[in-house]
Motif scaffolding. Sequence first.
Motif, PDB file in Angstrom:
ATOM      1  N   GLN A 317       0.834  -1.207   0.000  1.00 46.79           N
ATOM      2  CA  GLN A 317       0.000   0.000   0.000  1.00 46.79           C
ATOM      3  C   GLN A 317       0.867   1.255   0.000  1.00 46.79           C
ATOM      4  OE1 GLN A 317      -2.833   0.082   3.192  1.00 46.79           O
ATOM      5  NE2 GLN A 317      -3.468  -2.039   2.911  1.00 46.79           N
ATOM      6  N   PHE A 318       2.032   1.160   0.650  1.00 46.30           N
ATOM      7  CA  PHE A 318       2.854   2.357   0.880  1.00 46.30           C
ATOM      8  C   PHE A 318       4.235   2.263   0.243  1.00 46.30           C
ATOM      9  CE2 PHE A 318       0.474   0.959   4.683  1.00 46.30           C
ATOM     10  CZ  PHE A 318      -0.567   1.866   4.633  1.00 46.30           C
ATOM     11  N   ILE A 319       4.505   1.206  -0.515  1.00 47.13           N
ATOM     12  CA  ILE A 319       5.874   0.954  -0.957  1.00 47.13           C
ATOM     13  C   ILE A 319       6.398   2.036  -1.889  1.00 47.13           C
ATOM     14  CG2 ILE A 319       5.309  -0.523  -2.957  1.00 47.13           C
ATOM     15  CD1 ILE A 319       7.675  -2.320  -1.916  1.00 47.13           C
ATOM     16  N   ASN A 320       5.561   2.546  -2.788  1.00 47.27           N
ATOM     17  CA  ASN A 320       6.023   3.602  -3.702  1.00 47.27           C
ATOM     18  C   ASN A 320       6.311   4.893  -2.947  1.00 47.27           C
ATOM     19  OD1 ASN A 320       5.879   1.917  -5.884  1.00 47.27           O
ATOM     20  ND2 ASN A 320       3.892   2.636  -6.583  1.00 47.27           N
ATOM     21  N   GLU A 321       5.459   5.195  -1.971  1.00 42.20           N
ATOM     22  CA  GLU A 321       5.667   6.405  -1.173  1.00 42.20           C
ATOM     23  C   GLU A 321       6.960   6.296  -0.355  1.00 42.20           C
ATOM     24  OE1 GLU A 321       2.892   4.801  -1.539  1.00 42.20           O
ATOM     25  OE2 GLU A 321       1.401   6.253  -2.241  1.00 42.20           O
ATOM     26  N   LEU A 322       7.204   5.115   0.236  1.00 39.49           N
ATOM     27  CA  LEU A 322       8.432   4.899   1.007  1.00 39.49           C
ATOM     28  C   LEU A 322       9.664   4.998   0.119  1.00 39.49           C
ATOM     29  CD1 LEU A 322       7.379   1.911   3.317  1.00 39.49           C
ATOM     30  CD2 LEU A 322       7.996   4.223   4.056  1.00 39.49           C
ATOM     31  N   SER A 323       9.580   4.407  -1.067  1.00 36.35           N
ATOM     32  CA  SER A 323      10.704   4.438  -2.002  1.00 36.35           C
ATOM     33  C   SER A 323      11.028   5.871  -2.418  1.00 36.35           C
ATOM     34  CB  SER A 323      10.374   3.591  -3.234  1.00 36.35           C
ATOM     35  OG  SER A 323      11.422   3.650  -4.171  1.00 36.35           O
ATOM     36  N   ALA A 324       9.985   6.644  -2.725  1.00 37.96           N
ATOM     37  CA  ALA A 324      10.188   8.036  -3.136  1.00 37.96           C
ATOM     38  C   ALA A 324      10.796   8.855  -1.998  1.00 37.96           C
ATOM     39  CB  ALA A 324       8.855   8.647  -3.573  1.00 37.96           C
ATOM     40  N   LEU A 325      10.333   8.607  -0.772  1.00 32.24           N
ATOM     41  CA  LEU A 325      10.853   9.333   0.389  1.00 32.24           C
ATOM     42  C   LEU A 325      12.320   8.999   0.632  1.00 32.24           C
ATOM     43  CD1 LEU A 325      10.033  11.264   2.670  1.00 32.24           C
ATOM     44  CD2 LEU A 325       9.454   9.253   4.054  1.00 32.24           C
ATOM     45  N   GLN A 326      12.672   7.720   0.465  1.00 30.01           N
ATOM     46  CA  GLN A 326      14.071   7.314   0.642  1.00 30.01           C
ATOM     47  C   GLN A 326      14.986   8.016  -0.366  1.00 30.01           C
ATOM     48  OE1 GLN A 326      14.481   3.055   0.593  1.00 30.01           O
ATOM     49  NE2 GLN A 326      13.531   2.793   2.599  1.00 30.01           N
ATOM     50  N   LYS A 327      14.530   8.109  -1.616  1.00 27.57           N
ATOM     51  CA  LYS A 327      15.337   8.780  -2.643  1.00 27.57           C
ATOM     52  C   LYS A 327      15.468  10.263  -2.331  1.00 27.57           C
ATOM     53  CE  LYS A 327      14.141   5.583  -6.361  1.00 27.57           C
ATOM     54  NZ  LYS A 327      13.342   5.390  -7.603  1.00 27.57           N
ATOM     55  N   GLN A 328      14.372  10.853  -1.877  1.00 26.41           N
ATOM     56  CA  GLN A 328      14.371  12.281  -1.563  1.00 26.41           C
ATOM     57  C   GLN A 328      15.360  12.589  -0.440  1.00 26.41           C
ATOM     58  OE1 GLN A 328      10.416  13.878  -0.837  1.00 26.41           O
ATOM     59  NE2 GLN A 328      11.246  15.411   0.556  1.00 26.41           N
ATOM     60  N   GLU A 329      15.468  11.695   0.530  1.00 23.26           N
ATOM     61  CA  GLU A 329      16.330  11.927   1.691  1.00 23.26           C
ATOM     62  C   GLU A 329      17.697  11.266   1.555  1.00 23.26           C
ATOM     63  OE1 GLU A 329      14.187  10.763   5.156  1.00 23.26           O
ATOM     64  OE2 GLU A 329      12.677  12.351   4.943  1.00 23.26           O
ATOM     65  N   ASN A 330      17.967  10.711   0.348  1.00 19.60           N
ATOM     66  CA  ASN A 330      19.252  10.040   0.107  1.00 19.60           C
ATOM     67  C   ASN A 330      19.529   8.985   1.185  1.00 19.60           C
ATOM     68  OD1 ASN A 330      21.521   9.574  -1.415  1.00 19.60           O
ATOM     69  ND2 ASN A 330      22.769  11.092  -0.319  1.00 19.60           N
ATOM     70  N   TYR A 331      18.481   8.204   1.456  1.00 21.73           N
ATOM     71  CA  TYR A 331      18.519   7.230   2.554  1.00 21.73           C
ATOM     72  C   TYR A 331      19.304   5.982   2.170  1.00 21.73           C
ATOM     73  CZ  TYR A 331      16.712   3.430   5.510  1.00 21.73           C
ATOM     74  OH  TYR A 331      16.586   2.346   6.332  1.00 21.73           O
ATOM     75  N   ARG A 332      19.971   5.394   3.150  1.00 23.99           N
ATOM     76  CA  ARG A 332      20.557   4.063   2.961  1.00 23.99           C
ATOM     77  C   ARG A 332      20.535   3.328   4.298  1.00 23.99           C
ATOM     78  NH1 ARG A 332      27.148   4.219   2.555  1.00 23.99           N
ATOM     79  NH2 ARG A 332      27.532   4.720   4.748  1.00 23.99           N
ATOM     80  N   ASN A 333      20.466   1.995   4.213  1.00 28.10           N
ATOM     81  CA  ASN A 333      20.446   1.160   5.408  1.00 28.10           C
ATOM     82  C   ASN A 333      21.851   0.619   5.629  1.00 28.10           C
ATOM     83  OD1 ASN A 333      20.172  -1.229   7.113  1.00 28.10           O
ATOM     84  ND2 ASN A 333      17.960  -0.996   6.827  1.00 28.10           N
ATOM     85  N   ASP A 334      22.531   1.098   6.672  1.00 30.31           N
ATOM     86  CA  ASP A 334      23.928   0.724   6.916  1.00 30.31           C
ATOM     87  C   ASP A 334      24.091  -0.772   7.137  1.00 30.31           C
ATOM     88  OD1 ASP A 334      24.917   3.260   6.595  1.00 30.31           O
ATOM     89  OD2 ASP A 334      24.724   3.791   8.724  1.00 30.31           O
ATOM     90  N   THR A 335      23.111  -1.394   7.796  1.00 32.93           N
ATOM     91  CA  THR A 335      23.197  -2.842   8.041  1.00 32.93           C
ATOM     92  C   THR A 335      23.245  -3.602   6.715  1.00 32.93           C
ATOM     93  OG1 THR A 335      22.021  -2.663  10.143  1.00 32.93           O
ATOM     94  CG2 THR A 335      22.029  -4.826   9.077  1.00 32.93           C
ATOM     95  N   ILE A 336      22.362  -3.241   5.803  1.00 32.61           N
ATOM     96  CA  ILE A 336      22.320  -3.901   4.496  1.00 32.61           C
ATOM     97  C   ILE A 336      23.617  -3.643   3.735  1.00 32.61           C
ATOM     98  CG2 ILE A 336      21.187  -3.852   2.222  1.00 32.61           C
ATOM     99  CD1 ILE A 336      18.539  -3.414   3.695  1.00 32.61           C
TER     100      ILE A 336
END
Length: 416
Positions: A317-336
């Motif tokens: 339901q929210f995956i596209n919104e989460l993906s767009a937000l991650q790109k906007q904030e230059n997000y990355r998961n350090d564990t991954i």
Amino acid sequence: MSHSLHPNNSFKDLFDSPEGLADRIAENLGCPVTIEDANHRIVSYSKHETNVDDARTATIMRRKVPEHVVNGLWKQGIMSHLFESSEPIVIDKISEIGLGNRVAIAVRKNKEILGFIWAQTNDIPIDAHHLQQMKDASQLVSHHLLRQQAKKRKTEENQKEFFWQLLTGTLRHKTEINRHAKRFDLSLEGQLCVAVFEFTEEMSQSVERHAYYLTETLHQTRVVTRLFDDKQLILLVRTNNKVDAAEVSQTFIRDFTQKMKERLDFEDMRAAFGLIYDSPDAISSSYKQALKVLELKEEYPKPLADVDSYQDLGVYQFINELSALQKQENYRNDTIEKIRNYDAKNKSMLLETLRVFLQQNSNVHKAAAHMHIHTNTLNYRLKRIKEIGNVDFKDANQKTTLYLDLLIEENERESL
């Protein structure tokens, strides 16, 4: 009622009453007659008969042909024949659906089906004269059904406009909505949701006709109103029981899709329905949700292949919104990133192991079976993942974050 057909009678006189029409046809044919509309609702049936079969009795009692009888006629190829031919057909007894011997004909205007005439012939021999009687009767019935259809179409056009107002949220006040619903004799009580069937090819008249036909003849749920929009059939469906509403809606979608495939060999279609509400002012929300399901099913065909309900989308339901937000904030998961770097240096499969383990709800045995490895091997890899990525598999928040981030990564790779 006479027990022999009278092939020399004709239908020269017209009737204002459809009831009188059925009686006159029955008198000419010498056997019980039922006139139905295109969706198997009774228009008229002849009176004062004996020796009628179970299918006819049930039809008269319900004012509509029972669904199991309609299904049986389709399975026997009888309905397909009636839809395709303007000639009457002789039908032998079908005991499993309670149907005795029949002569039937589709009533039509050019290629459009207006209804059907069914004559229960019992054991009376049928010849060419009797078949001509049925053809003459169909011409007479056609005039009556065309008049009915003209009135119905005018009402349906007004209903469509009302439905669009509900879908777009133009009508927002419940009092106003109910006033319009009463005007069109539409019941909006109970549990309501919007279902959308999307066809991937152009909607031919045949497909549109069969789709409309099925929405009227499937009995397990109530279609309040409907409309076609380009390649979509949009339905407002209603059930009375909130507990069973989602199950009923899914059953309806499954049966509708299956019968479209069976009867038209029609494979290319998707289906979806929004959340179920007990107030008509939320219909626009249900419609948007159904469209969202179709959009996501096209974008993620594999993981959402069997999903029809907005409720069952889960995190999608929210995956596209989460993906767009991650790109906007230059997000990355350090564990991954740590685990990915380890895999690159050591040619290992820890990140894939983590993804499968989380996907299998942290079940070691299911994850090992999915990857075709021993559980000891999996447990060793999980131990390394804990050490390298500082992962606590008892921390629901951390596991959820990892699962979502891996899912977004996977979907972005597949969309490239």
